[in-house]
Design an enzyme around this catalytic site. Structure first.
Site, PDB file in Angstrom:
ATOM      1  N   TRP A 127      42.224  26.944  26.781  1.00  0.00           N
ATOM      2  CA  TRP A 127      43.582  27.496  26.915  1.00  0.00           C
ATOM      3  C   TRP A 127      44.031  27.277  28.363  1.00  0.00           C
ATOM      4  O   TRP A 127      43.313  27.670  29.297  1.00  0.00           O
ATOM      5  CB  TRP A 127      43.526  28.992  26.583  1.00  0.00           C
ATOM      6  CG  TRP A 127      44.818  29.707  26.611  1.00  0.00           C
ATOM      7  CD1 TRP A 127      45.989  29.313  26.030  1.00  0.00           C
ATOM      8  CD2 TRP A 127      45.085  30.964  27.249  1.00  0.00           C
ATOM      9  NE1 TRP A 127      46.961  30.257  26.257  1.00  0.00           N
ATOM     10  CE2 TRP A 127      46.431  31.269  27.004  1.00  0.00           C
ATOM     11  CE3 TRP A 127      44.312  31.864  27.992  1.00  0.00           C
ATOM     12  CZ2 TRP A 127      47.044  32.431  27.474  1.00  0.00           C
ATOM     13  CZ3 TRP A 127      44.908  33.015  28.459  1.00  0.00           C
ATOM     14  CH2 TRP A 127      46.252  33.297  28.199  1.00  0.00           C
ATOM     15  N   ASP A 208      36.047  34.937  25.050  1.00  0.00           N
ATOM     16  CA  ASP A 208      37.448  35.282  24.841  1.00  0.00           C
ATOM     17  C   ASP A 208      37.688  35.238  23.334  1.00  0.00           C
ATOM     18  O   ASP A 208      37.542  34.177  22.716  1.00  0.00           O
ATOM     19  CB  ASP A 208      38.327  34.247  25.582  1.00  0.00           C
ATOM     20  CG  ASP A 208      39.812  34.573  25.479  1.00  0.00           C
ATOM     21  OD1 ASP A 208      40.162  35.603  24.860  1.00  0.00           O
ATOM     22  OD2 ASP A 208      40.621  33.793  26.022  1.00  0.00           O
ATOM     23  N   ALA A 210      40.553  35.992  20.694  1.00  0.00           N
ATOM     24  CA  ALA A 210      41.984  36.321  20.576  1.00  0.00           C
ATOM     25  C   ALA A 210      42.504  36.143  19.151  1.00  0.00           C
ATOM     26  O   ALA A 210      43.673  36.443  18.890  1.00  0.00           O
ATOM     27  CB  ALA A 210      42.790  35.440  21.534  1.00  0.00           C
ATOM     28  N   LYS A 243      47.570  38.803  18.328  1.00  0.00           N
ATOM     29  CA  LYS A 243      47.795  38.001  17.117  1.00  0.00           C
ATOM     30  C   LYS A 243      47.375  38.748  15.857  1.00  0.00           C
ATOM     31  O   LYS A 243      48.129  38.808  14.900  1.00  0.00           O
ATOM     32  CB  LYS A 243      47.041  36.671  17.195  1.00  0.00           C
ATOM     33  CG  LYS A 243      46.802  36.143  18.588  1.00  0.00           C
ATOM     34  CD  LYS A 243      47.962  35.365  19.138  1.00  0.00           C
ATOM     35  CE  LYS A 243      47.736  35.153  20.620  1.00  0.00           C
ATOM     36  NZ  LYS A 243      48.520  34.166  21.255  1.00  0.00           N
TER      37      LYS A 243
END
Ligand code: LMR
Length: 394
Positions: A127, A208, A210, A243
């Site tokens: 990202w 991470d 997400a 999300k």
């Protein structure tokens, strides 16, 4: 003073959002920023979130400060969601953060405090904001190979070869599931090999996560994180609610720091609290509170899980439709990876020129590295995209 400021490089994803908004063509298709859209192109407030907000509105009788780490009930609920019972609770320090980005930022700052001069290994690609924040903090970034441009799958041999260089001073950043931007993910055997390597070298993982619930399911998507967290002595986890709860603008995330044993937890917790205080004092509460309501109320939770599953299956359906349509139009199986990838994104493997052609000639917006947001599609736009991909010679 202000005259000394320099222009900062534009964030590619956010610049694309602006370019899309300015495009007057009615037929334009937005496959840029990672936001879920339903078949009508809307990003709805999830049913359980709406109900939880109403409950909070009716019952909340104060807006006074909560605590530097946020509400402990939020940490508990999120720790259970991400880690299940894989890790002893008394080894985990946690603090609410403004979104998953906030959790990453705080984690990077903690790493810099603990390991000044230490390196952070990041997947190539990752990202873009991981890189941007690490650079801003003057931290050393070491990319490791991750994606095979030919097969569009994980280049696992390359990844392991590059990670062989890590030392006990280094941190390895991993994506918990639904790798952003590629959509290509590790299987459990590969996660285990990464764990063995990390333990062998003594490097600390930072995960991470997400998109839990967007790939193979809520539990399935957490398997890699749980394996790592339960097998290494220390670990950092940045979790986002943006999300999977659809609370993007509420900025809701959690940073977890797992210690070797419970005696070390307090120092970690104090450090997370300190970092929150330095950067923004108390973390935002509203999103965390409604997420807690959803996770702790059996009816709301069941409804949230059902809606999340609808979202997941709709993205999977779009993936399969796109792969089949491309197979039909191109007469080749080379796009089969689209159905294998998981999560919101896939990296198509188009050149920057081809991505530009899609934008200019067809009004189709995707990030320059050819990352496309599957959730930006619907049953009608899939054939339009497939046709454009073939016409652009991809
Ligand atoms: C994305 O990758 O598109 C999302 O995570 C949104 C963002 O902040 O970049």
């Amino acid at each position: 003073m202000f005259e000394s400021l320099k222009e900062q490089p534009a964030d590619k994803i956010l610049a694309l959002m602006a370019a899309y908004r300015e495009d007057p063509r009615e037929t334009k298709i937005d496959l840029g920023v990672g936001v879920y859209k339903d078949a009508e192109g809307k990003t709805p407030v999830m049913r359980a979130i709406k109900a939880a907000e109403q409950k909070v509105w009716e019952t909340q009788d104060s807006k006074s400060y909560v605590g530097l780490a946020g509400d402990a009930a939020f940490s508990d609920a999120m720790i259970s969601l991400v880690l299940g019972d894989a890790v002893a609770r008394d080894t985990i320090a946690a603090a609410a953060t403004p979104g998953g980005t906030g959790a990453c930022r705080q984690a990077f700052e903690l790493i810099r405090m603990a390991r000044p001069g230490g390196r952070v290994f990041v997947s190539d690609p990752t990202w873009p904001n991981h890189l941007s924040i690490l650079k801003f903090l003057n931290m050393e970034i070491v990319p490791y190979r991750y994606f095979d441009g030919e097969t569009r799958a994980v280049n696992f041999d390359g990844m392991m070869a590059d990670l062989a260089d890590v030392t006990s001073d280094d941190v390895v950043l991993l994506h918990g599931c639904c790798h952003n931007p590629t959509g290509a993910n590790l299987n459990l055997t590969q996660w285990q090999a990464v764990v063995d390597l990390l333990n062998d070298k003594g490097a600390v993982p930072m995960i991470d996560i997400a998109y839990q619930g967007f790939g193979d399911g809520l539990e399935e998507d957490a398997q890699g994180v749980r394996l790592v967290a339960s097998s290494v002595p220390e670990c950092l986890i940045a979790a986002s609610c943006s999300k999977n709860f659809g609370v993007y603008r509420e900025r809701t995330g959690l940073l977890m720091a797992i210690a070797t044993d419970s005696s070390r937890r307090k120092l970690n917790q104090d450090t997370l609290n300190f970092l929150n205080r330095q950067n923004y004092s108390f973390p935002p509460d509203h999103g965390a509170r409604i997420v807690t309501e959803v996770l702790t109320d059996a009816t709301l939770r069941a409804d949230w899980q059902a809606e999340l599953e609808e979202v997941r299956l709709s993205m999977l359906g779009l993936r399969e439709q796109l792969a089949a349509e491309l197979q039909r139009l191109s007469g080749s199986d080379r796009f089969g990876f689209l159905a294998q990838h998981r999560g919101m994104f896939s990296r198509l493997g188009a050149s920057p020129e081809q991505v530009e052609t899609l934008r200019r000639d067809f009004g189709i917006y995707m990030v320059g590295d050819s990352r496309l947001n599957i959730a930006g599609l619907n049953k009608t736009s899939v054939p339009i995209l497939a046709d454009a991909i073939v016409k652009a010679g991809i």
